[in-house]
Design a protein around this motif. Sequence first.
Motif, PDB file in Angstrom:
ATOM      1  N   ILE A 184       0.466   4.083  -2.840  1.00 42.18           N
ATOM      2  CA  ILE A 184       0.194   5.482  -2.505  1.00 42.18           C
ATOM      3  C   ILE A 184       1.250   6.401  -3.113  1.00 42.18           C
ATOM      4  N   THR A 209      -4.635  11.277   5.723  1.00 43.81           N
ATOM      5  CA  THR A 209      -3.846  10.049   5.757  1.00 43.81           C
ATOM      6  C   THR A 209      -2.743  10.055   4.716  1.00 43.81           C
ATOM      7  N   PHE A 210      -3.055  10.504   3.498  1.00 44.41           N
ATOM      8  CA  PHE A 210      -2.039  10.547   2.453  1.00 44.41           C
ATOM      9  C   PHE A 210      -0.875  11.455   2.866  1.00 44.41           C
ATOM     10  N   ASP A 245      -9.604  -2.251   1.875  1.00 45.43           N
ATOM     11  CA  ASP A 245      -8.666  -1.282   2.434  1.00 45.43           C
ATOM     12  C   ASP A 245      -8.826  -1.249   3.952  1.00 45.43           C
ATOM     13  N   ASP A 266       0.811  -1.210   0.000  1.00 47.61           N
ATOM     14  CA  ASP A 266       0.000   0.000   0.000  1.00 47.61           C
ATOM     15  C   ASP A 266       0.845   1.262   0.000  1.00 47.61           C
ATOM     16  N   LEU A 312      -8.134   1.470  -3.128  1.00 50.31           N
ATOM     17  CA  LEU A 312      -6.859   2.159  -3.329  1.00 50.31           C
ATOM     18  C   LEU A 312      -6.207   1.765  -4.647  1.00 50.31           C
ATOM     19  N   TYR A 323      -9.410   5.624   2.551  1.00 48.25           N
ATOM     20  CA  TYR A 323      -8.560   6.612   1.895  1.00 48.25           C
ATOM     21  C   TYR A 323      -9.349   7.702   1.180  1.00 48.25           C
ATOM     22  N   PHE A 365     -11.119   7.989   7.683  1.00 45.84           N
ATOM     23  CA  PHE A 365     -10.279   9.007   7.067  1.00 45.84           C
ATOM     24  C   PHE A 365     -10.084  10.154   8.058  1.00 45.84           C
TER      25      PHE A 365
END
Length: 606
Positions: A22, A572-573, A545, A18, A458, A549, A566
């Motif tokens: 990302i 989160t990103f 997931d 993951d 994702l 996300y 989230f």
Amino acid sequence: MTTNEQVGIIRSLVSETDFEIIKDQEKLQESHINLKGWRKWLSKLEVPHSEEEPISVLRNPDLQPVKPNMRIWGFWSYFAYWGLPNFAVATFSTGSALLALNLNIQQSIGAIVIANVLIGVFTILNSNPGIKYHIGYTLDQRMIFGIYGSFVGIIFRVGLSVVLYAYMAWLGGLCINMIFSSFSSNYLNLENTFPESVPMARKDLIGFLCFQIVQMPFAFVKPIRVNIPSIVTCFMTLFSVIGLMAYLLSTNGGPGPLYYEKVTLSSNDRSWMWLYAITIWYSGVSPAVANQSDYSRFAKSEKSCYWGLFLGTVLPGTFVSLAGMFCASACQQLYGEPFWTPDQIVDQWLRTNYSSKARAAAFFIGISFTGSQLFLNLTQNGYSCGMDLAGILPKYLNITRGTLFVQLISWVVQPWTFFNTSSSFLNAMSSFGVFTTPIAVINIIEYYIVRRSKITLLDFFTLSEKGAYWYDHGINWRSLVSLLAGVALGIPGLVYQVHVEIQPNAGMLNFYYGYLFFIPLVSGGLYYIFVLLFPVHHEKLRTEDLIDYFDCFSKAELDRMGMLPFTKEEQTFDIIDAHVDGESSEQSGYGHKGKTSVKEGADIIE
């Protein structure tokens, strides 16, 4: 809680795979930054987007999973969405095609009821990726065909959308002519000034042009917002159909001669004609069946979607088609020929007696059918094509731009030739399901059997080879071969319909008559065999997931799925991006390896 503590929880949940996905997504999203020369100017053509909704070669705001506040469609919205194809000119006139198979009205209705039930069940099975994960047809295609292979399913749907949009727009022009004719007897009797080589009347061209103009502003309306006008036009058209049937049957004193015709087919031929009648009925809505996720993602709940689409398919589909056959049969006795479309009936009334009563009836019937035709064309062809094109060029095409594209290009199709020449298009329409049925069947097998109703969102937006939908070089050859096998076996029947002078092969023709039943056995069976012989081995197969996300699930959904919410304050990103560089994770597989559970992580962050 400090950022480092949040990162610790997230890193204990998220796998190395993951992390890589990302980072790949961020790389794709940032590829348009710091461009020079012509690429900088090209970037100005990108679809509107915000920092919270980035774009890439795989992603734009219209492709992302739908957020909870946008899921507003209930029972009546889905009843109307599936009622629109039935409260329309094509359904009203379908009896002409079924009676041409030498079935009578009673047997035609029997075939229609069976077809509608099958359509309802088939559509419900295709709804669930949209209902549970709030994704549309485009992402469905990435799941079953792979990131690159998805273009095959998308292009099939785009091609059908363009052709059907033009076809429906031409019928809409005939409907709008009923309104214009009620305003002026001069328009009703408008002379044709085109030479005989032009296969249309001047009045038809005016109606088509006006209908296209009326449709165009709706390209700027979001699909989710047309549910209310769709409901209104469905009920308006229902009252018009009831009025048409009541007047003609009462004036005629009964249903007319077509109702009493007897079937002369042998039992064997009758069986195949029943199958063909079911197939013809299904073919008209087969593209909508395949791309049901485009609209089921707007659902408030499963039950509202299921019951709305099922009853919207079965009840109006049976009633309107029966009414159309009764009206045509009564017209046969009253006027000497069966009129299969509302505009033909209205034209007869106005030419017989251009009275205020006839004009009022023409106006209400015209405005009703124009409305249903308008929203039918938008929802099932215009917006759907926009959604599909957004999947081909996400950076430059969204639903609005894609809808405008199909509106403009539909002129190239020249739909007037479908009706006013010896074109075989109307016969070939029964073959549309040949292209979409394999897609729908493979989607059902992939979602329910292969992935067991569990997918990761994702991975839809990455070109990483570690993505769950990468398969072999971005293509799932198993589904592509299965798709082509089903289509290939249906093509001969299409050829026989277009070129009636060719002596058909009995076996291939019978396969075509019942392709609704046979293609699922071929494409579905072949795909299942491929899955057994050449299974997909991926660490994220049958998983979801661990983090929301895309901020697309409600709290109840997160609790049910065991997913971490989230985080809005520190996205989160951003957290992962700020801390993943230069760090090495202790885990190598998918999941948290027993360090912190999703529930524990959610509780700590809250």
